[in-house]
Design a protein around this motif. Structure first.
Motif, PDB file in Angstrom:
ATOM      1  N   VAL A   1       0.823  -1.203   0.000  1.00 39.15           N
ATOM      2  CA  VAL A   1       0.000   0.000   0.000  1.00 39.15           C
ATOM      3  C   VAL A   1       0.858   1.255   0.000  1.00 39.15           C
ATOM      4  O   VAL A   1       0.444   2.298   0.471  1.00 39.15           O
ATOM      5  CB  VAL A   1      -0.991   0.013   1.198  1.00 39.15           C
ATOM      6  CG1 VAL A   1      -2.054  -1.023   1.030  1.00 39.15           C
ATOM      7  CG2 VAL A   1      -0.261  -0.147   2.515  1.00 39.15           C
TER       8      VAL A   1
ATOM      9  N   GLN B   1       3.126   4.071  -2.382  1.00 37.42           N
ATOM     10  CA  GLN B   1       2.646   4.966  -3.433  1.00 37.42           C
ATOM     11  C   GLN B   1       2.284   4.214  -4.712  1.00 37.42           C
ATOM     12  O   GLN B   1       1.269   4.498  -5.337  1.00 37.42           O
ATOM     13  CB  GLN B   1       3.699   6.033  -3.725  1.00 37.42           C
ATOM     14  CG  GLN B   1       3.835   7.025  -2.591  1.00 37.42           C
ATOM     15  CD  GLN B   1       4.848   8.102  -2.897  1.00 37.42           C
ATOM     16  OE1 GLN B   1       5.505   8.090  -3.930  1.00 37.42           O
ATOM     17  NE2 GLN B   1       4.981   9.060  -1.999  1.00 37.42           N
TER      18      GLN B   1
ATOM     19  N   GLY C   1       1.507   0.894  -5.045  1.00 32.80           N
ATOM     20  CA  GLY C   1       0.348   0.045  -4.781  1.00 32.80           C
ATOM     21  C   GLY C   1      -0.947   0.835  -4.752  1.00 32.80           C
ATOM     22  O   GLY C   1      -1.959   0.427  -5.338  1.00 32.80           O
ATOM     23  N   MET C   2      -0.928   1.955  -4.079  1.00 33.73           N
ATOM     24  CA  MET C   2      -2.130   2.790  -4.009  1.00 33.73           C
ATOM     25  C   MET C   2      -2.482   3.363  -5.377  1.00 33.73           C
ATOM     26  O   MET C   2      -3.658   3.446  -5.735  1.00 33.73           O
ATOM     27  CB  MET C   2      -1.937   3.924  -2.994  1.00 33.73           C
ATOM     28  CG  MET C   2      -1.943   3.451  -1.546  1.00 33.73           C
ATOM     29  SD  MET C   2      -3.415   2.492  -1.112  1.00 33.73           S
ATOM     30  CE  MET C   2      -4.674   3.726  -1.211  1.00 33.73           C
ATOM     31  N   ALA C   3      -1.479   3.753  -6.151  1.00 31.18           N
ATOM     32  CA  ALA C   3      -1.747   4.278  -7.489  1.00 31.18           C
ATOM     33  C   ALA C   3      -2.402   3.207  -8.363  1.00 31.18           C
ATOM     34  O   ALA C   3      -3.345   3.490  -9.109  1.00 31.18           O
ATOM     35  CB  ALA C   3      -0.457   4.781  -8.132  1.00 31.18           C
ATOM     36  N   CYS C   4      -1.919   1.977  -8.261  1.00 34.69           N
ATOM     37  CA  CYS C   4      -2.514   0.872  -9.021  1.00 34.69           C
ATOM     38  C   CYS C   4      -3.961   0.641  -8.600  1.00 34.69           C
ATOM     39  O   CYS C   4      -4.850   0.517  -9.444  1.00 34.69           O
ATOM     40  CB  CYS C   4      -1.715  -0.416  -8.829  1.00 34.69           C
ATOM     41  SG  CYS C   4      -0.106  -0.400  -9.621  1.00 34.69           S
ATOM     42  N   ALA C   5      -4.192   0.573  -7.297  1.00 35.32           N
ATOM     43  CA  ALA C   5      -5.543   0.326  -6.786  1.00 35.32           C
ATOM     44  C   ALA C   5      -6.512   1.429  -7.224  1.00 35.32           C
ATOM     45  O   ALA C   5      -7.627   1.152  -7.673  1.00 35.32           O
ATOM     46  CB  ALA C   5      -5.513   0.205  -5.265  1.00 35.32           C
ATOM     47  N   ILE C   6      -6.088   2.672  -7.095  1.00 35.00           N
ATOM     48  CA  ILE C   6      -6.950   3.789  -7.484  1.00 35.00           C
ATOM     49  C   ILE C   6      -7.223   3.764  -8.981  1.00 35.00           C
ATOM     50  O   ILE C   6      -8.362   3.971  -9.415  1.00 35.00           O
ATOM     51  CB  ILE C   6      -6.324   5.130  -7.042  1.00 35.00           C
ATOM     52  CG1 ILE C   6      -6.394   5.248  -5.514  1.00 35.00           C
ATOM     53  CG2 ILE C   6      -7.029   6.314  -7.708  1.00 35.00           C
ATOM     54  CD1 ILE C   6      -5.586   6.387  -4.940  1.00 35.00           C
TER      55      ILE C   6
END
Length: 180
Positions: free
Chosen positions: A29, A31, A33-38
């Motif tokens: 989670v 930067q 990981g969060m960019a991928c999820a978003i």
């Protein structure tokens, strides 16, 4: 009349394997990981690749100059849709030589085409050879004359493959490539 599959091979197993489920797992989670999820959560279903242009160009205007500023000797690989347009935009925004800005083009379409064709034939994707040319997405073109399994040209088994007269409707496979 026998189908391409019947002419090519005799199935050894009873029923085909269960189709893959569409699932994404992001590990981490930070930067990235969060960019991928978003990004996964924000893709608008049914939106054409060309509708993405202005939104993505605005993002590229902000990030490409920064990439070049901090990594002036980089090679940029563009995978965002519409990839061909954004590769050109990236090249113009970056000021880099054209050989240092690369778009994934129809590589993804070709890989999807090989996978879906092989799945329909009941073989491993590495056993099918075929390509998709042109612009990534809706205007891409499958090369039916080059589609083969172990050197056996599918067009020699079904001269109508990929045409409107194809009773087996192999064009539906290319349509599935574009829709993914």
């Amino acid at each position: 009349m026998s189908s391409v599959l019947q002419k090519l091979i005799t199935p050894l197993a009873g029923s085909p394997a269960e189709p893959p489920r569409n699932k994404v797992t992001v590990v981490g989670v930070g930067q990235v990981g969060m960019a991928c999820a978003i990004s996964i959560l924000l893709r608008q279903e049914g939106e054409s690749r060309l509708n993405l242009v202005q939104r993505n160009v605005n993002v590229f205007k902000a990030i490409v100059p920064q990439i070049v500023k901090y990594s002036p000797d980089c090679t940029i690989i563009v995978v965002s849709n519409p990839v061909d347009v954004l590769t050109y935009v990236t090249w113009k925004l970056s000021g880099l030589p054209k050989h240092r800005v690369i778009g994934s083009g129809t590589n993804l379409d070709s890989a999807r085409f090989r996978y879906l064709m092989a799945e329909r034939l009941g073989i491993h994707a590495s056993s099918f050879n075929g390509w998709v040319l042109g612009e990534h997405g809706d205007t891409s073109v499958p090369v039916w004359s080059g589609a083969n399994v172990a050197g056996v040209n599918l067009q020699s088994l079904n001269p109508d493959i990929g045409t409107e007269g194809d009773e087996e409707q192999w064009t539906a496979t290319h349509k599935a490539v574009v829709e993914r």
